[in-house]
Design a protein around this motif. Structure first.
Motif, PDB file in Angstrom:
ATOM      1  N   VAL A   1       0.845  -1.187   0.000  1.00  0.00           N
ATOM      2  CA  VAL A   1       0.000   0.000   0.000  1.00  0.00           C
ATOM      3  C   VAL A   1       0.885   1.243   0.000  1.00  0.00           C
ATOM      4  CG1 VAL A   1      -1.860   1.231   1.181  1.00  0.00           C
ATOM      5  CG2 VAL A   1      -1.747  -1.269   1.323  1.00  0.00           C
ATOM      6  N   THR A   2       0.607   2.149  -0.948  1.00  0.00           N
ATOM      7  CA  THR A   2       1.357   3.406  -1.019  1.00  0.00           C
ATOM      8  C   THR A   2       0.386   4.584  -1.106  1.00  0.00           C
ATOM      9  OG1 THR A   2       1.513   3.221  -3.437  1.00  0.00           O
ATOM     10  CG2 THR A   2       3.385   2.406  -2.151  1.00  0.00           C
ATOM     11  N   LYS A   3       0.890   5.750  -0.762  1.00  0.00           N
ATOM     12  CA  LYS A   3       0.157   7.007  -0.914  1.00  0.00           C
ATOM     13  C   LYS A   3       1.131   7.983  -1.546  1.00  0.00           C
ATOM     14  CE  LYS A   3      -2.594  10.438   1.531  1.00  0.00           C
ATOM     15  NZ  LYS A   3      -3.957  10.253   1.073  1.00  0.00           N
ATOM     16  N   GLU A   4       0.787   8.446  -2.740  1.00  0.00           N
ATOM     17  CA  GLU A   4       1.674   9.319  -3.520  1.00  0.00           C
ATOM     18  C   GLU A   4       3.038   8.666  -3.717  1.00  0.00           C
ATOM     19  OE1 GLU A   4       1.614  13.093  -1.497  1.00  0.00           O
ATOM     20  OE2 GLU A   4      -0.497  13.417  -1.978  1.00  0.00           O
ATOM     21  N   GLY A   5       3.039   7.344  -3.889  1.00  0.00           N
ATOM     22  CA  GLY A   5       4.264   6.602  -4.147  1.00  0.00           C
ATOM     23  C   GLY A   5       5.081   6.256  -2.914  1.00  0.00           C
ATOM     24  N   THR A   6       4.672   6.756  -1.754  1.00  0.00           N
ATOM     25  CA  THR A   6       5.391   6.506  -0.506  1.00  0.00           C
ATOM     26  C   THR A   6       4.695   5.380   0.258  1.00  0.00           C
ATOM     27  OG1 THR A   6       5.993   8.839  -0.388  1.00  0.00           O
ATOM     28  CG2 THR A   6       6.159   7.579   1.655  1.00  0.00           C
ATOM     29  N   PRO A   7       5.465   4.436   0.829  1.00  0.00           N
ATOM     30  CA  PRO A   7       4.837   3.354   1.596  1.00  0.00           C
ATOM     31  C   PRO A   7       3.933   3.893   2.703  1.00  0.00           C
ATOM     32  CG  PRO A   7       7.165   2.912   1.293  1.00  0.00           C
ATOM     33  CD  PRO A   7       6.925   4.316   0.809  1.00  0.00           C
ATOM     34  N   LEU A   8       2.744   3.333   2.813  1.00  0.00           N
ATOM     35  CA  LEU A   8       1.808   3.720   3.864  1.00  0.00           C
ATOM     36  C   LEU A   8       1.997   2.746   5.029  1.00  0.00           C
ATOM     37  CD1 LEU A   8      -0.381   5.742   4.573  1.00  0.00           C
ATOM     38  CD2 LEU A   8      -2.058   4.179   3.600  1.00  0.00           C
ATOM     39  N   VAL A   9       2.510   3.259   6.134  1.00  0.00           N
ATOM     40  CA  VAL A   9       2.860   2.457   7.301  1.00  0.00           C
ATOM     41  C   VAL A   9       1.660   2.328   8.242  1.00  0.00           C
ATOM     42  CG1 VAL A   9       4.435   2.313   9.285  1.00  0.00           C
ATOM     43  CG2 VAL A   9       5.249   3.230   7.107  1.00  0.00           C
ATOM     44  N   GLU A  10       1.498   1.144   8.831  1.00  0.00           N
ATOM     45  CA  GLU A  10       0.470   0.840   9.824  1.00  0.00           C
ATOM     46  C   GLU A  10      -0.954   0.970   9.291  1.00  0.00           C
ATOM     47  OE1 GLU A  10       1.281   2.862  13.506  1.00  0.00           O
ATOM     48  OE2 GLU A  10       3.157   1.780  13.784  1.00  0.00           O
TER      49      GLU A  10
ATOM     50  N   GLU B   1       2.976 -11.972  -4.086  1.00  0.00           N
ATOM     51  CA  GLU B   1       2.433 -10.627  -3.903  1.00  0.00           C
ATOM     52  C   GLU B   1       1.287 -10.453  -4.876  1.00  0.00           C
ATOM     53  OE1 GLU B   1       3.871  -6.056  -4.179  1.00  0.00           O
ATOM     54  OE2 GLU B   1       4.994  -7.415  -2.904  1.00  0.00           O
ATOM     55  N   LEU B   2       0.131 -10.162  -4.342  1.00  0.00           N
ATOM     56  CA  LEU B   2      -1.078 -10.160  -5.146  1.00  0.00           C
ATOM     57  C   LEU B   2      -1.472  -8.787  -5.667  1.00  0.00           C
ATOM     58  CD1 LEU B   2      -3.141 -12.437  -2.787  1.00  0.00           C
ATOM     59  CD2 LEU B   2      -2.094 -13.087  -4.939  1.00  0.00           C
ATOM     60  N   LEU B   3      -1.191  -7.761  -4.906  1.00  0.00           N
ATOM     61  CA  LEU B   3      -1.794  -6.482  -5.216  1.00  0.00           C
ATOM     62  C   LEU B   3      -0.917  -5.335  -4.744  1.00  0.00           C
ATOM     63  CD1 LEU B   3      -4.532  -5.360  -6.294  1.00  0.00           C
ATOM     64  CD2 LEU B   3      -5.357  -5.464  -3.953  1.00  0.00           C
ATOM     65  N   ASN B   4      -0.804  -4.324  -5.595  1.00  0.00           N
ATOM     66  CA  ASN B   4      -0.186  -3.061  -5.216  1.00  0.00           C
ATOM     67  C   ASN B   4      -1.297  -2.028  -5.207  1.00  0.00           C
ATOM     68  OD1 ASN B   4       2.766  -3.502  -5.046  1.00  0.00           O
ATOM     69  ND2 ASN B   4       2.474  -4.195  -7.142  1.00  0.00           N
ATOM     70  N   VAL B   5      -1.484  -1.335  -4.093  1.00  0.00           N
ATOM     71  CA  VAL B   5      -2.560  -0.369  -3.959  1.00  0.00           C
ATOM     72  C   VAL B   5      -1.961   1.026  -3.770  1.00  0.00           C
ATOM     73  CG1 VAL B   5      -4.560   0.348  -2.604  1.00  0.00           C
ATOM     74  CG2 VAL B   5      -4.050  -2.084  -2.891  1.00  0.00           C
ATOM     75  N   GLU B   6      -2.262   1.919  -4.690  1.00  0.00           N
ATOM     76  CA  GLU B   6      -1.917   3.344  -4.550  1.00  0.00           C
ATOM     77  C   GLU B   6      -3.223   4.020  -4.157  1.00  0.00           C
ATOM     78  OE1 GLU B   6      -0.872   6.863  -4.046  1.00  0.00           O
ATOM     79  OE2 GLU B   6       0.814   5.578  -4.626  1.00  0.00           O
ATOM     80  N   VAL B   7      -3.330   4.429  -2.882  1.00  0.00           N
ATOM     81  CA  VAL B   7      -4.606   4.921  -2.358  1.00  0.00           C
ATOM     82  C   VAL B   7      -5.090   6.177  -3.075  1.00  0.00           C
ATOM     83  CG1 VAL B   7      -4.350   3.812  -0.118  1.00  0.00           C
ATOM     84  CG2 VAL B   7      -3.578   6.161  -0.411  1.00  0.00           C
ATOM     85  N   ASN B   8      -4.180   6.992  -3.598  1.00  0.00           N
ATOM     86  CA  ASN B   8      -4.608   8.207  -4.300  1.00  0.00           C
ATOM     87  C   ASN B   8      -5.389   7.903  -5.573  1.00  0.00           C
ATOM     88  OD1 ASN B   8      -3.475   9.773  -2.368  1.00  0.00           O
ATOM     89  ND2 ASN B   8      -1.709  10.405  -3.577  1.00  0.00           N
ATOM     90  N   ASP B   9      -5.239   6.700  -6.110  1.00  0.00           N
ATOM     91  CA  ASP B   9      -5.994   6.311  -7.315  1.00  0.00           C
ATOM     92  C   ASP B   9      -7.484   6.201  -7.034  1.00  0.00           C
ATOM     93  OD1 ASP B   9      -3.585   6.186  -8.624  1.00  0.00           O
ATOM     94  OD2 ASP B   9      -3.486   3.988  -8.651  1.00  0.00           O
TER      95      ASP B   9
END
Length: 172
Positions: A40-49, A162-170
């Motif tokens: 999970v990332t937000k603006e390309g940065t890993p989203l922690v916790e 690894e099943l999925l890469n999620v960019e939350v901003n999308d």
């Protein structure tokens, strides 16, 4: 010196044997699981916790909890649990993927101050705190946290991986 290394080896073997024979029993209904992760990332940065959860896509009632928490790299290693028993990975199947992350907001009062407050005043403070927290911008769009709204779907197979890469901003 040789005696010490033999002793350490024997101790390790005894501990390993004890750990494997004293493990908890696999509960009824626990499926076979396969390694999988979600990044999970937000603006390309890993989203922690952030919490990642898999919910059966067929809406079947289940007592399984399939979830994980993202690490410093934004990766959640999924685990499947029934009660207190847990196994790494997720079972085969089709799932809706939920991603949630609580908004951080510091309390204005310490735990000691809250404990000293009368019940009514403490409840009023907590309502105000909840309203302030709700007014903050969301880290992850709400739709990714709802079964009825999440567009994220995944199929888990015996191959795992690894099943999925999620960019939350999308999804804003």
């Amino acid at each position: 010196m040789k005696f010490k290394s033999i002793f350490v080896s024997l101790l390790g073997l005894l501990l390993l044997t004890g750990m494997t024979s004293c493990g908890s029993k696999v509960p009824d209904g626990m499926p076979k699981t396969f390694p999988c992760s979600v990044k999970v990332t937000k603006e390309g940065t890993p989203l922690v916790e952030a919490t990642v959860q898999f919910v059966p896509a067929n809406n079947s009632a289940t007592n399984l909890n399939i979830s994980g928490i993202t690490d410093t790299m934004g990766v959640a290693q999924l685990a499947t649990s029934i009660g207190t028993y847990s196994a790494a990975g997720a079972p085969e199947g089709e799932f809706i993927v939920l991603v949630k992350k609580d908004v951080e907001l510091e309390h204005e009062k310490s735990l000691e101050e809250l404990e000293k407050m009368e019940y009514g005043a403490r409840m009023e403070y907590m309502k105000e705190y909840a309203a302030k927290k709700a007014a903050l911008p969301r880290v992850v769009p709400d739709l990714l946290g709802r079964v009825s709204g999440s567009p994220l779907k995944v199929s888990v197979t015996s191959a795992g991986g690894e099943l999925l890469n999620v960019e939350v901003n999308d999804y804003e």
